[in-house]
Design a protein around this motif. Structure first.
Motif, PDB file in Angstrom:
ATOM      1  N   TYR A 113       0.858  -1.148   0.042  1.00 31.56           N
ATOM      2  CA  TYR A 113      -0.082  -0.040  -0.158  1.00 31.56           C
ATOM      3  C   TYR A 113       0.948   1.175  -0.124  1.00 31.56           C
ATOM      4  N   ILE A 114       1.899   1.332   0.849  1.00 28.25           N
ATOM      5  CA  ILE A 114       2.533   2.391   0.981  1.00 28.25           C
ATOM      6  C   ILE A 114       3.451   2.796  -0.379  1.00 28.25           C
ATOM      7  N   CYS A 115       3.796   1.609  -1.131  1.00 28.91           N
ATOM      8  CA  CYS A 115       4.349   1.637  -2.335  1.00 28.91           C
ATOM      9  C   CYS A 115       3.474   2.342  -3.541  1.00 28.91           C
ATOM     10  N   LEU A 116       2.147   2.228  -3.230  1.00 31.67           N
ATOM     11  CA  LEU A 116       1.225   2.644  -4.007  1.00 31.67           C
ATOM     12  C   LEU A 116       0.382   4.325  -3.688  1.00 31.67           C
ATOM     13  N   ILE A 117       1.235   4.696  -2.675  1.00 34.47           N
ATOM     14  CA  ILE A 117       0.838   6.135  -2.303  1.00 34.47           C
ATOM     15  C   ILE A 117       0.670   7.136  -3.635  1.00 34.47           C
ATOM     16  N   TYR A 118       1.872   6.957  -4.108  1.00 30.59           N
ATOM     17  CA  TYR A 118       2.022   8.034  -5.378  1.00 30.59           C
ATOM     18  C   TYR A 118       1.089   7.877  -6.459  1.00 30.59           C
ATOM     19  N   PRO A 119       0.923   6.680  -6.854  1.00 32.07           N
ATOM     20  CA  PRO A 119      -0.111   6.362  -7.995  1.00 32.07           C
ATOM     21  C   PRO A 119      -1.531   6.442  -7.604  1.00 32.07           C
ATOM     22  N   THR A 126       3.473  19.536   5.352  1.00 36.20           N
ATOM     23  CA  THR A 126       4.885  19.486   5.505  1.00 36.20           C
ATOM     24  C   THR A 126       5.426  18.509   6.358  1.00 36.20           C
ATOM     25  N   LEU A 127       4.838  18.164   7.560  1.00 40.35           N
ATOM     26  CA  LEU A 127       5.113  17.368   8.698  1.00 40.35           C
ATOM     27  C   LEU A 127       4.680  15.861   8.376  1.00 40.35           C
ATOM     28  N   LEU A 128       3.694  15.527   7.946  1.00 40.16           N
ATOM     29  CA  LEU A 128       3.118  13.908   7.561  1.00 40.16           C
ATOM     30  C   LEU A 128       4.301  13.534   6.537  1.00 40.16           C
ATOM     31  N   LEU A 138      -3.107   6.826   6.195  1.00 45.33           N
ATOM     32  CA  LEU A 138      -3.118   5.521   6.323  1.00 45.33           C
ATOM     33  C   LEU A 138      -1.831   4.886   6.113  1.00 45.33           C
ATOM     34  N   GLY A 139      -0.905   5.511   5.361  1.00 41.17           N
ATOM     35  CA  GLY A 139       0.515   5.058   5.176  1.00 41.17           C
ATOM     36  C   GLY A 139       1.419   5.287   6.270  1.00 41.17           C
ATOM     37  N   ILE A 140       1.026   6.313   7.137  1.00 44.03           N
ATOM     38  CA  ILE A 140       1.692   6.550   8.304  1.00 44.03           C
ATOM     39  C   ILE A 140       1.108   5.804   9.082  1.00 44.03           C
ATOM     40  N   ILE A 141      -0.146   5.253   9.474  1.00 36.08           N
ATOM     41  CA  ILE A 141      -0.407   4.494  10.601  1.00 36.08           C
ATOM     42  C   ILE A 141       0.135   3.042  10.261  1.00 36.08           C
ATOM     43  N   GLY A 142       0.565   2.731   8.941  1.00 36.95           N
ATOM     44  CA  GLY A 142       1.224   1.756   8.425  1.00 36.95           C
ATOM     45  C   GLY A 142       2.571   1.482   8.974  1.00 36.95           C
ATOM     46  N   ILE A 158      -7.356  17.154   0.975  1.00 34.26           N
ATOM     47  CA  ILE A 158      -7.869  16.382   2.023  1.00 34.26           C
ATOM     48  C   ILE A 158      -7.884  14.822   1.866  1.00 34.26           C
ATOM     49  N   THR A 159      -8.278  14.503   0.510  1.00 32.41           N
ATOM     50  CA  THR A 159      -8.073  13.200   0.060  1.00 32.41           C
ATOM     51  C   THR A 159      -6.532  12.576   0.362  1.00 32.41           C
ATOM     52  N   MET A 160      -5.526  13.412  -0.204  1.00 33.17           N
ATOM     53  CA  MET A 160      -4.217  13.019  -0.368  1.00 33.17           C
ATOM     54  C   MET A 160      -3.948  12.606   1.118  1.00 33.17           C
ATOM     55  N   THR A 161      -4.316  13.798   2.058  1.00 38.27           N
ATOM     56  CA  THR A 161      -3.804  13.504   3.430  1.00 38.27           C
ATOM     57  C   THR A 161      -4.437  12.121   4.085  1.00 38.27           C
TER      58      THR A 161
END
Length: 409
Positions: free
Chosen positions: A13-19, A98-100, A46-50, A38-41
């Motif tokens: 999933y993390i590898c798919l964040i940019y697509p 910036t932080l995320l 979700l990736g950061i939780i991962g 908001i959608t990207m955040t």
């Protein structure tokens, strides 16, 4: 076994964040109600939780400890940001952009080689898809896209000639330029592989990335692409010395023929890019007044004015914002203390890379491009552009702290 499968799913999933980011912006062209930020955040969170679930947060090396302190400093700066008169909503908004993205440092730090490769593939394909979409709209110039570009303030006049001054794609020429400049740098990851198929993929990636970067017509991005190509050749032919010099002279000859061909047969295009690159020094003059004003009017130069206090969100509450100049913005918000933290991390990476540069060519190129582009733009404030820079920084720290046997630091 189930636990390992679950972890791999999170990594995928993390590898798919940019697509996913690219898909969000593409849908936004046709569905204006989508809130892209908001959608990207949401997907980034979700990736950061991962990242936390995978246990990738680490403080093993000096760089890890200082970077962790820097992230915490950004977070706690909200206290004095609000105390100095900036609304909490401004600080919270800045956290998302910036932080995320800083948390992707721990992805580069903790992924193994297989998933590093997947992450780079995902990012480059997302960048090139963004470029391909932009190229189609650039050539086709449909009225709905021209209207979309005007509404989103990519262009100042809703007509095709104005739209074709720069390739804005679906995110604007600034982010587009940064996107494909990073993609050019990341392509070196595959170009330097021993596997012939991966090298061919890397060659295709870098050619398309260079093409789209010049179509975006952003001075800083084009400059970074040129510098990256010089850097890559210096490492290949002077440091590694794994390639015969005849390939270097072949590259030089090809470059001269290509540029000569453009000069003779498409002189207008040649002049367009020459003028843009020659105007880079003018860009500093255009922005220096706002930079000086922001620094001179800091509430506290030691601790800074807090995350977001000089960004575009603070325009209603702060006279001295830094719209174009990420390094000045960083200093005015983080002060001498916070800025010193990230400089210390970068200094360690560069010092260590002098002896092991061959291990971190794409990462060094990406981080350096981020720094150079941050002189005149706020690429590290863009949720779309920043994650790859922190991923590359984390991966550089990992590789530079491994021993010669490849044991993890």
């Amino acid at each position: 076994m189930k636990s390992e499968s679950y972890k791999n799913l999170i990594k995928d999933y993390i590898c798919l964040i940019y697509p996913i980011f690219t898909l969000i912006y593409f849908l936004y062209v046709f569905f204006s109600g989508i809130r892209t930020g908001i959608t990207m955040t949401f997907f980034l969170c979700l990736g950061i939780i991962g990242i936390f679930v995978l246990g990738l947060i680490t403080f093993k090396t000096t760089e890890d400890k200082m970077f962790g302190l820097y992230v915490a400093y950004n977070l706690f700066s909200g206290i004095w940001c609000v105390a100095f008169g900036i609304p909490l909503s401004v600080f919270v908004g800045e956290i998302s952009t910036t932080l995320l993205p800083m948390m992707l440092y721990y992805v580069g730090r903790g992924f193994d080689e297989e998933y590093d490769s997947r992450y780079y593939h995902g990012f480059i394909l997302a960048a090139l898809l963004m470029g391909a979409i932009g190229a189609v709209f650039f050539i086709w110039a449909p009225q709905f896209y021209i209207d979309f570009s005007y509404v989103n303030e990519f262009i100042s006049k809703a007509d095709a000639p104005t739209m074709r001054v720069r390739m804005n794609s679906i995110i604007g020429s600034g982010p587009m330029g940064a996107f494909v400049a990073y993609s050019t740098c990341a392509s070196a990851y595959f170009l330097r592989k021993e596997n012939k198929k991966e090298r061919i993929i890397g060659l295709v990636y870098i050619i398309l990335s260079i093409l789209f970067s010049f179509m975006a017509n952003q001075r800083s991005a084009m400059f970074c692409v040129i510098m990256m190509l010089v850097f890559l050749n210096l490492v290949d032919f002077l440091v590694d010395r794994t390639k015969p010099m005849k390939y270097f002279w072949a590259e030089v000859a090809a470059a001269i023929l290509f540029l000569g061909g453009i000069f003779v047969f498409a002189n207008g295009i040649f002049e367009k890019f020459r003028i843009r690159l020659a105007s880079i020094p003018d860009g500093f003059g255009e922005r220096s007044e706002s930079w000086i004003a922001a620094v001179n009017n800091m509430v506290n130069f030691w601790i800074g004015d807090g995350l977001g206090s000089h960004g575009h969100r603070a325009a209603e509450y702060q006279l001295y914002i830094v719209a174009d100049g990420g390094l000045v913005k960083l200093y005015s918000e983080m002060g001498l203390i916070g800025t010193s933290m990230i400089i210390f991390v970068l200094a360690l990476v560069y010092i260590k890379s002098t002896k092991r540069i061959s291990r971190v060519v794409p990462e060094t190129a990406i981080v350096t491009a981020a720094i150079l582009m941050s002189i005149g733009s706020n690429v590290l404030e863009m949720e779309l552009c920043a994650p790859i820079a922190y991923f590359a920084l984390g991966r550089a720290v990992k590789l530079l702290n491994e021993d010669v046997t490849g044991a993890k630091a």
